[in-house]
Design a protein around this motif. Structure first.
Motif, PDB file in Angstrom:
ATOM      1  N   ARG A  98      -4.289 -15.047  -2.528  1.00  0.00           N
ATOM      2  CA  ARG A  98      -5.256 -14.457  -3.459  1.00  0.00           C
ATOM      3  C   ARG A  98      -6.483 -15.358  -3.585  1.00  0.00           C
ATOM      4  NH1 ARG A  98      -3.546  -9.804  -2.800  1.00  0.00           N
ATOM      5  NH2 ARG A  98      -2.345  -8.748  -4.374  1.00  0.00           N
ATOM      6  N   GLU A 102      -7.503 -12.687  -0.316  1.00  0.00           N
ATOM      7  CA  GLU A 102      -6.713 -11.493  -0.039  1.00  0.00           C
ATOM      8  C   GLU A 102      -6.614 -10.652  -1.313  1.00  0.00           C
ATOM      9  OE1 GLU A 102      -3.311 -11.323   2.826  1.00  0.00           O
ATOM     10  OE2 GLU A 102      -2.204 -11.295   0.934  1.00  0.00           O
ATOM     11  N   THR A 103      -6.894  -9.367  -1.172  1.00  0.00           N
ATOM     12  CA  THR A 103      -6.809  -8.436  -2.294  1.00  0.00           C
ATOM     13  C   THR A 103      -6.009  -7.222  -1.857  1.00  0.00           C
ATOM     14  OG1 THR A 103      -8.792  -7.230  -1.660  1.00  0.00           O
ATOM     15  CG2 THR A 103      -9.103  -9.130  -3.122  1.00  0.00           C
ATOM     16  N   GLU A 104      -5.632  -6.403  -2.816  1.00  0.00           N
ATOM     17  CA  GLU A 104      -4.920  -5.179  -2.467  1.00  0.00           C
ATOM     18  C   GLU A 104      -5.777  -4.292  -1.578  1.00  0.00           C
ATOM     19  OE1 GLU A 104      -3.048  -3.079  -5.667  1.00  0.00           O
ATOM     20  OE2 GLU A 104      -2.149  -4.901  -6.466  1.00  0.00           O
ATOM     21  N   SER A 105      -7.073  -4.274  -1.815  1.00  0.00           N
ATOM     22  CA  SER A 105      -7.938  -3.395  -1.019  1.00  0.00           C
ATOM     23  C   SER A 105      -8.073  -3.863   0.426  1.00  0.00           C
ATOM     24  CB  SER A 105      -9.318  -3.242  -1.668  1.00  0.00           C
ATOM     25  OG  SER A 105      -9.960  -4.500  -1.763  1.00  0.00           O
ATOM     26  N   ASN A 106      -8.075  -5.177   0.698  1.00  0.00           N
ATOM     27  CA  ASN A 106      -8.174  -5.583   2.103  1.00  0.00           C
ATOM     28  C   ASN A 106      -6.816  -5.709   2.788  1.00  0.00           C
ATOM     29  OD1 ASN A 106      -7.306  -8.236   1.422  1.00  0.00           O
ATOM     30  ND2 ASN A 106      -9.403  -8.994   1.315  1.00  0.00           N
ATOM     31  N   VAL A 108      -4.783  -3.201   2.984  1.00  0.00           N
ATOM     32  CA  VAL A 108      -4.581  -1.914   3.651  1.00  0.00           C
ATOM     33  C   VAL A 108      -5.198  -1.879   5.046  1.00  0.00           C
ATOM     34  CG1 VAL A 108      -4.397  -0.668   1.479  1.00  0.00           C
ATOM     35  CG2 VAL A 108      -6.605  -0.807   2.613  1.00  0.00           C
ATOM     36  N   GLU A 109      -6.078  -2.805   5.335  1.00  0.00           N
ATOM     37  CA  GLU A 109      -6.680  -2.871   6.666  1.00  0.00           C
ATOM     38  C   GLU A 109      -5.707  -3.407   7.703  1.00  0.00           C
ATOM     39  OE1 GLU A 109     -10.152  -5.297   6.179  1.00  0.00           O
ATOM     40  OE2 GLU A 109     -10.969  -3.999   4.621  1.00  0.00           O
TER      41      GLU A 109
END
Length: 149
Positions: A98, A102-106, A108-109
């Motif tokens: 974090r 790193e985030t929840e949105s990246n 998913v990539e």
């Protein structure tokens, strides 16, 4: 931890007579094929009058047994890929990633999902399962995390 990983890897590589890199064969969850387990049994264990239980007692890592068997017997075609899931085994790992952005949105990539330790969700613990002190320490840690960016 790393010493244990290297030691266990060396032991199982020696069992299969393999030299080369130390592989983790994870993280879980991983897709497995019954063909690999069957070849481990038929080619390695049965001739020595052993079972999978015996193998696990000798080296308690089904991931390593499966991985080394796959490399040794080529039961199915091997096409290594990156992990399908981001797995956070430890809270320090989660917090470090974090802080590194790193985030929840990246996520998913690169991944189809994330696996978190269920013991981090102390709110789900059975009433009285944790002491008041333990709960307080967890609350303080969570509160402090917001300042570690």
């Amino acid at each position: 931890m790393e010493e244990d990983f290297r030691r266990e890897s060396a032991q199982l590589k020696a069992i299969f007579g393999r030299t080369g890199p130390d592989y983790d064969f994870g993280p879980t969850p991983v897709p497995w094929s019954a063909k690999v387990w069957n070849d481990l049994y038929e080619q390695r264990l049965a001739p020595k009058n052993q079972t999978l239980w015996d193998a696990i007692e000798q080296m308690p890592s089904e991931l390593r047994w499966y991985g080394e068997s796959l490399l040794a017997y080529r039961s199915i075609p091997l096409a290594p890929i990156e992990p399908l899931f981001r797995v956070y085994h430890h809270d320090w790992h989660f917090n470090t990633l974090r802080r590194l952005g790193e985030t929840e949105s990246n996520l998913v990539e690169r991944f189809i999902g994330a696996v978190y330790q269920s013991n981090w969700q102390y709110e789900m613990d059975e009433a009285g399962a944790r002491s008041a002190g333990s709960r307080a320490v967890r609350r303080v840690k969570r509160w402090l995390r917001q300042f570690r960016r």
